[in-house]
Design an enzyme around this catalytic site. Structure first.
Site, short mmCIF file in Angstrom:
data_model
loop_
_atom_site.label_atom_id
_atom_site.label_comp_id
_atom_site.label_asym_id
_atom_site.label_seq_id
_atom_site.Cartn_x
_atom_site.Cartn_y
_atom_site.Cartn_z
N CYS A 185 0.72 -1.26 0.11
CA CYS A 185 0.00 -0.11 -0.05
C CYS A 185 0.87 1.32 0.08
O CYS A 185 0.79 2.28 -0.73
CB CYS A 185 -0.91 -0.13 1.43
SG CYS A 185 -2.09 1.26 1.08
N CYS A 229 -6.52 -4.15 6.86
CA CYS A 229 -7.69 -3.16 6.77
C CYS A 229 -8.58 -3.82 5.75
O CYS A 229 -9.80 -3.49 6.11
CB CYS A 229 -7.13 -1.75 6.10
SG CYS A 229 -6.50 -1.71 4.53
#
Length: 365
Positions: free
Chosen positions: A101, A198
């Site tokens: 990410c 997440c």
């Protein structure tokens, strides 16, 4: 400077944005929508990037008096992080989605758009520091060892570091950041930290992967190749795992066995004694340097293979095939797909994805 503050909805990014404003920069806040599941809400302290987080980020931006936007990066996040995570597990590797990410979203897609819009830098709440060195900008550990996030930033390049801003790096502790948030009137002052992956907010990685990859039974074998059990999906196992193996054949010495290797081609899980988890060498072909590259092809350094692992003294060799590292003492439970970050003192030199390991304990020993 014109600063684009990435605001996750947590206390760290809110205080980082506040400090950027206080320093006199022209700041704009942005929250990244990484999921199109509109009803997604935070569960306890798990996950991030939810509707609740977006609202918390907006409230912080309003309090700071800065413009605020929500940018939809869900498609890019799906392609570069979620799909990569699935494909890595299919290949029997253990990826770090936070590294991906940072590499693909926060300091690539976001930074690219920020520069296109005329911003000088992206500000985040990461705990790391930037120092002007003899050969350019250097990435270093944060002042607070317990919160140091330089490991997950090891994927940043010199060009990306030149456009980043980490206001929290010199703060001695997270407690001080929370106290500052409370003093500033930020509603997120006591908001729990997010953890786990997440996009798997319930924390059930094994179940999530089973839905995405499917489950196919296969053999669990020892180092000699003898079948000692069966599994319902190799993706549900990680190197170093002990619990949940349900082996039908006990070890000859009566000691517990651990997962040593995942072989996706044959859908096989290899187990063995704890000593066999020791790795005397790691290597990888996909690597990058965080700033100026090392001047020597062989150099002393420290290697860290997990976000909160202790760094280990090592010798690194840069070759035509990538980077090879020999630690001073064996590393424990290394899985291909993990990221190895190289340090010299507090400075991050760079990183590589581990694709080859050498066991410190030969088969049969």
């Amino acid at each position: 400077m014109r600063i684009l503050a990435a605001m996750s909805g947590g206390v760290d990014s809110a205080v980082a944005a506040a400090r950027a404003v206080e320093a006199g920069h022209d700041v704009v806040g942005v929250h990244l929508a990484l999921s199109r599941a509109g009803g997604t809400l935070r569960t306890g302290s798990r996950g991030c990037c939810t509707i609740e987080d977006a609202l918390d980020a907006r409230r912080a931006a309003d309090l700071l008096g800065i413009p605020f936007y929500v940018w939809d990066f869900s498609e890019r996040f799906r392609d570069d992080v979620i799909d990569d995570f699935i494909s890595e597990y299919r290949a029997g590797r253990t990826p770090n989605p936070c590294m991906r990410c940072n590499e693909k979203i926060k300091f690539a897609a976001l930074l690219e758009r920020a520069i296109e819009l005329g911003f000088d830098a992206v500000c985040t709440g990461h705990y790391a520091t930037l120092i002007d060195g003899e050969n350019g900008l250097e990435l270093h550990r944060a002042a607070d060892d317990a919160k140091d996030q330089s490991y997950v930033l090891g994927v940043l390049t010199a060009e990306q570091l030149a456009h980043t801003y980490f206001p929290l790096g010199t703060t001695p502790s997270k407690a001080l950041v929370r106290a500052e948030a409370a003093q500033r009137g930020l509603s997120v002052a006591q908001k729990p930290d997010s953890h786990d992956i997440c996009f798997i907010p319930d924390g059930d990685t094994r179940g999530w992967l089973a839905e995405k990859v499917g489950s196919e039974t296969g053999d669990i074998v020892d180092r000699s190749g003898a079948v000692v059990g069966s599994h319902e999906g190799a993706h549900g196992y990680t190197v170093g795992q002990r619990r949940g193996l349900k082996l039908g054949v006990p070890a000859a010495d009566g000691k517990p066995r651990f997962v040593l290797e995942i072989r996706p081609v044959t859908n096989t899980v290899v187990v063995g004694p704890k000593e066999a988890l020791a790795v005397s060498e790691i290597a990888g072909g996909r690597f990058s340097w965080a700033g100026a590259p090392p001047q020597e092809q062989t150099f002393e350094c420290e290697v860290q293979i997990r976000a909160h692992a202790e760094p280990v003294a090592a010798v690194a060799h840069v070759t035509v095939d990538g980077v090879r590292v020999e630690p001073a003492h064996p590393l424990d439970g290394v899985a291909t797909g993990q990221t190895a970050v190289l340090y010299v003192a507090t400075r991050v030199l760079g990183q590589f994805t581990i694709d080859r390991t050498v066991s410190a304990v030969p088969v049969g020993v």
